[in-house]
Write a protein that holds these residues in place. Structure first.
Motif, mmCIF file in Angstrom:
data_model
loop_
_atom_site.group_PDB
_atom_site.id
_atom_site.type_symbol
_atom_site.label_atom_id
_atom_site.label_comp_id
_atom_site.label_asym_id
_atom_site.label_seq_id
_atom_site.Cartn_x
_atom_site.Cartn_y
_atom_site.Cartn_z
ATOM 1 N N THR A 347 0.844 -1.189 0.000
ATOM 2 C CA THR A 347 0.000 0.000 0.000
ATOM 3 C C THR A 347 0.881 1.241 0.000
ATOM 4 N N GLY A 348 0.345 2.296 -0.518
ATOM 5 C CA GLY A 348 1.032 3.573 -0.509
ATOM 6 C C GLY A 348 0.017 4.679 -0.286
ATOM 7 N N ALA A 349 0.461 5.804 0.191
ATOM 8 C CA ALA A 349 -0.456 6.905 0.455
ATOM 9 C C ALA A 349 0.258 8.232 0.224
ATOM 10 N N ILE A 350 -0.509 9.200 -0.191
ATOM 11 C CA ILE A 350 -0.008 10.564 -0.378
ATOM 12 C C ILE A 350 -0.825 11.475 0.516
ATOM 13 N N LEU A 351 -0.143 12.207 1.375
ATOM 14 C CA LEU A 351 -0.800 13.105 2.311
ATOM 15 C C LEU A 351 -0.588 14.538 1.845
ATOM 16 N N VAL A 352 -1.701 15.242 1.591
ATOM 17 C CA VAL A 352 -1.649 16.644 1.172
ATOM 18 C C VAL A 352 -2.245 17.477 2.303
ATOM 19 N N GLU A 353 -1.394 18.181 3.028
ATOM 20 C CA GLU A 353 -1.842 18.976 4.167
ATOM 21 C C GLU A 353 -1.977 20.438 3.749
ATOM 22 N N LEU A 354 -3.177 20.963 3.843
ATOM 23 C CA LEU A 354 -3.456 22.361 3.513
ATOM 24 C C LEU A 354 -3.848 23.087 4.789
ATOM 25 N N GLY A 355 -3.390 24.306 4.943
ATOM 26 C CA GLY A 355 -3.715 25.044 6.152
ATOM 27 C C GLY A 355 -3.629 26.537 5.948
ATOM 28 N N HIS A 356 -4.220 27.257 6.890
ATOM 29 C CA HIS A 356 -4.136 28.716 6.877
ATOM 30 C C HIS A 356 -2.681 29.124 7.079
ATOM 31 N N SER A 357 -2.205 30.032 6.262
ATOM 32 C CA SER A 357 -0.789 30.402 6.321
ATOM 33 C C SER A 357 -0.481 31.334 7.479
ATOM 34 N N GLY A 358 -1.482 32.081 7.957
ATOM 35 C CA GLY A 358 -1.229 33.090 8.971
ATOM 36 C C GLY A 358 -0.742 34.393 8.378
ATOM 37 N N ALA A 359 -0.618 34.424 7.037
ATOM 38 C CA ALA A 359 -0.118 35.628 6.358
ATOM 39 C C ALA A 359 -1.180 36.227 5.449
ATOM 40 N N GLY A 360 -2.441 35.895 5.699
ATOM 41 C CA GLY A 360 -3.516 36.428 4.875
ATOM 42 C C GLY A 360 -4.334 35.330 4.231
ATOM 43 N N ASP A 361 -5.587 35.648 3.921
ATOM 44 C CA ASP A 361 -6.493 34.657 3.357
ATOM 45 C C ASP A 361 -6.084 34.212 1.964
ATOM 46 N N ASP A 362 -5.245 34.986 1.305
ATOM 47 C CA ASP A 362 -4.873 34.643 -0.070
ATOM 48 C C ASP A 362 -3.768 33.604 -0.148
ATOM 49 N N LEU A 363 -3.179 33.272 0.994
ATOM 50 C CA LEU A 363 -2.061 32.326 0.997
ATOM 51 C C LEU A 363 -2.441 31.055 1.739
ATOM 52 N N VAL A 364 -1.984 29.929 1.224
ATOM 53 C CA VAL A 364 -2.277 28.620 1.813
ATOM 54 C C VAL A 364 -0.965 27.886 2.049
ATOM 55 N N ARG A 365 -0.819 27.325 3.244
ATOM 56 C CA ARG A 365 0.353 26.513 3.554
ATOM 57 C C ARG A 365 0.117 25.092 3.049
ATOM 58 N N VAL A 366 1.051 24.561 2.256
ATOM 59 C CA VAL A 366 0.910 23.232 1.649
ATOM 60 C C VAL A 366 2.105 22.377 2.037
ATOM 61 N N GLU A 367 1.824 21.157 2.524
ATOM 62 C CA GLU A 367 2.874 20.158 2.771
ATOM 63 C C GLU A 367 2.418 18.851 2.141
ATOM 64 N N VAL A 368 3.290 18.238 1.364
ATOM 65 C CA VAL A 368 2.960 16.986 0.682
ATOM 66 C C VAL A 368 3.987 15.930 1.089
ATOM 67 N N SER A 369 3.485 14.742 1.456
ATOM 68 C CA SER A 369 4.354 13.629 1.846
ATOM 69 C C SER A 369 3.871 12.361 1.169
ATOM 70 N N ALA A 370 4.814 11.459 0.936
ATOM 71 C CA ALA A 370 4.487 10.133 0.399
ATOM 72 C C ALA A 370 4.806 9.101 1.465
ATOM 73 N N TYR A 371 3.909 8.141 1.636
ATOM 74 C CA TYR A 371 4.101 7.061 2.602
ATOM 75 C C TYR A 371 4.209 5.757 1.833
ATOM 76 N N SER A 372 5.373 5.106 1.982
ATOM 77 C CA SER A 372 5.603 3.848 1.270
ATOM 78 C C SER A 372 6.514 2.982 2.111
ATOM 79 N N GLY A 373 6.182 1.688 2.210
ATOM 80 C CA GLY A 373 7.004 0.808 3.017
ATOM 81 C C GLY A 373 7.082 1.246 4.463
ATOM 82 N N GLU A 374 5.981 1.786 5.002
ATOM 83 C CA GLU A 374 5.894 2.245 6.384
ATOM 84 C C GLU A 374 6.874 3.378 6.685
ATOM 85 N N ARG A 375 7.226 4.126 5.658
ATOM 86 C CA ARG A 375 8.117 5.257 5.861
ATOM 87 C C ARG A 375 7.533 6.502 5.221
#
Length: 615
Positions: A347-375
């Motif tokens: 199995t594999g998974a892709i996590l896309v984390e979106l959040g309020h940037s704290g620098a205004g409504d026009d900006l979005v904080r994005v973090e992307v990770s891949a999970y494979s082989g329990e890592r």
């Protein structure tokens, strides 16, 4: 002295225009030295000179590999690999088998202490014991009470056998006390732990420590090439930087005067070599420490605390530091099993984390990770304008797929702030040249950012363990009227066998918003609703059959009752594909909040081990 005759590979290292130590050429364009010799390489230019070739200009060099030394005293990994700007026409240093480092033979080092920093000078010494101090160093003592002691300027110098000129290690430390004629070296098999490229250049000895023969001594008393040849192990072709076969004639040229035993190939050594090379070609992803642990016997040494830098390093540890020959067989068997096992997609998974940037409504904080082989493998983290959010996420998801095992059962999970949970991320286009909704190509789910807390993940994991045996899941219906007390809803979700909370109204509805919040924090493992369900414009809806929310829950009941909870994301993928092909399909705007923490675990996060010099 044989150690200097024709040995043009001895090197002088300068950093920032000042002599800082010694080194030696081990392969084409590669010089080994101590990390502390070039500790200022980031700011000061490094040059290498070969004193046995007077008149040749210094060669610029850069650090391309590092043992992890961090500048503190008595730390490990005092090794640096330099890459020269041009390859000199010099034969690299001949490396001796790992076993000879402990023999009581005269050794020499060619260093550049104060007063001899131009042409260099020689120190002679012997090893005291085969004991590895701190699992890393062998102690050196002066061969006699006079002559050049080890001093600053010898760091990085090759430790070579006087009689053959073969290198057995590298000087890393002088004693530091006035009148003490001793020091330390790092043997070649330890150097290979930190730079896997050296593993293929150091020939294994033809004997195993502790294996005595009748009449005393050790089996395989002949020198390097003969021992390696008889064992069936490769010896290095330093010019090519790789293993090469040794002709019988070459082996005979290096045979000692005393007759060697009849040549006998070690099938285990040759087999292990072939398997490691096969694993390297195949790009086998395995944990060398786990592999060694599975093969080690009850009396075998523990693996190094810093682990193994490569599969080659682990194999070398088995061949050089383990007394029991059966461990070689077991290690080879374990590796062979990994190479011949049928491939599993997993199995594999892709996590896309979106959040309020704290620098205004026009900006979005994005973090992307891949999970494979329990890592977990981080892909990207950036703050982006909303105007290019979709394009950025499309590109980063594509990058994340490169980190997944090909053919793995993928999942894309969007972690969103609670007020964004209704975002139609499954309807975002797959890519700039493909307007297919992402949720019609891959299983797409959402989850609440607040549920990523460790305590909530713990409770969710327990809930999923209970759900694992289910062939279907019962839907706890939350009608659009919102007549149930939210407090009783929490109790019902915790105590009942329902694994899914289904909502007739959207999360925007004031009537059921408290119930939605309760279901998130209970926490219910799965929440499902329709983004076009019974909305705020139907404030007085009694939840009858003509209510779109009621129709949605009825259809959801029929699907969920026959699907294991773990398969719901892929089942919803199928529903979205049907809805894309049919007008007014009940699942067209289905939103699936699905949260199994076991798909996003990272139990084997690699710790950073600090290592350092002693010279």
């Amino acid at each position: 002295m044989t150690g200097l005759r024709g040995a043009e590979w001895h090197a002088r290292i300068e950093c920032g225009g000042r002599v800082s130590g010694a080194g030696f050429l081990v392969a084409r364009g590669k010089v080994l030295t101590c990390a502390h010799v070039v500790e200022n390489a980031e700011s000061d230019p490094v040059t290498v000179t070969f004193p046995q070739r007077p008149g040749e200009a210094p060669v610029a060099a850069r650090v391309v590999a590092h043992g992890g030394w961090d500048g503190r005293m008595c730390e490990l990994g005092d090794l640096a690999v330099l890459e020269l700007d041009r390859e000199p026409a010099i034969a690299p240093a001949p490396l001796a088998p790992a076993d000879v480092a402990h023999a009581d033979r005269k050794l020499m080092a060619y260093g550049f202490p104060a007063g001899y920093d131009a042409d260099g000078t020689i120190a002679e010494f012997r090893t005291v014991t085969e004991l590895l101090i701190g699992g890393e160093w062998i102690q050196l003592e002066a061969w006699s009470g006079h002559g050049q002691p080890l001093a600053v300027g010898f760091s990085g110098a090759a430790v070579a056998l006087v009689d053959t000129g073969q290198v057995i290690g590298m000087v890393t430390a002088a004693a530091g006390a006035r009148g003490v004629r001793a020091g330390r070296m790092m043997p070649t098999h330890v150097l290979a732990r930190y730079w896997p490229g050296l593993s293929a250049l150091v020939p294994d000895g033809g004997w195993r420590r502790g294996t005595a023969r009748a009449g005393g001594g050790y089996v395989g008393g002949a020198p390097a090439l003969d021992r390696a040849h008889r064992r069936g192990l490769p010896v290095p072709d330093p010019a090519a930087g790789r293993f090469t076969a040794v002709p019988d004639s070459a082996a005979r040229r290096f045979t000692a005067a005393a007759p060697a035993p009849a040549p006998q190939l070690s099938s285990d050594g040759a087999r292990l070599r072939a398997l490691v090379e096969k694993a390297a070609r195949a790009g086998l992803d395995c944990d060398p420490v786990q592999l060694y642990t599975a093969a080690a016997g009850p009396f075998d040494p523990e693996p190094p605390v810093e682990g193994f830098g490569s599969l080659w390093s682990a194999a070398w540890f088995v061949l050089c530091d383990v007394d029991d020959p059966a461990t070689v067989t077991r290690f080879a068997d374990e590796l062979d099993a990994l190479l011949t096992a049928p491939p599993t997609a997993g199995t594999g998974a892709i996590l896309v984390e979106l959040g309020h940037s704290g620098a205004g409504d026009d900006l979005v904080r994005v973090e992307v990770s891949a999970y494979s082989g329990e890592r977990r493998r981080p892909v990207a983290a950036e703050t982006v304008p909303r105007a290019r959010l979709k394009t950025y996420v499309q590109d980063r998801i594509e990058d994340a797929f490169c980190r997944l095992t090909p053919g793995a059962d993928e999942l894309i999970a969007f972690v969103l702030p609670r007020d964004w949970l209704d975002w139609p991320v499954d309807r975002w286009e797959k890519g700039p040249d493909d307007d297919t909704p992402l949720g019609c190509v891959h299983p797409v789910v959402v989850t609440d950012h607040a549920r990523r807390r460790t305590s909530t993940q713990h409770v969710l994991t327990r809930a999923w363990q209970r759900l694992d045996s289910r062939t279907g899941v019962r839907v706890h219906r939350v009608a659009c009227g919102g007549t149930q007390d939210p407090r009783k809803l929490r109790l019902a979700l915790v105590q009942s066998e329902a694994g899914l909370a289904g909502f007739a109204a959207t999360p925007r509805s004031a009537r059921t918003r408290p119930h939605f919040e309760t279901s998130l924090t209970a926490p219910a493992p799965v929440l499902v609703w329709s983004r076009r369900g019974c909305g705020p414009d139907r404030a007085d809806c009694p939840g009858t059959a003509d209510c779109p929310g009621t129709a949605f829950l009825d259809a959801l009941d029929g699907v969920a009752s026959g699907v294991p909870p773990a398969r719901l994301p892929r089942q919803v993928l199928g529903l979205r594909q049907l809805a894309e092909a049919e007008d007014d399909h009940w699942a067209r705007d289905i939103q699936l909040l699905w949260d199994d923490p076991r798909r996003f675990t990272d139990p084997h996060a690699t710790a950073v081990h600090t290592r350092s010099p002693v010279a």
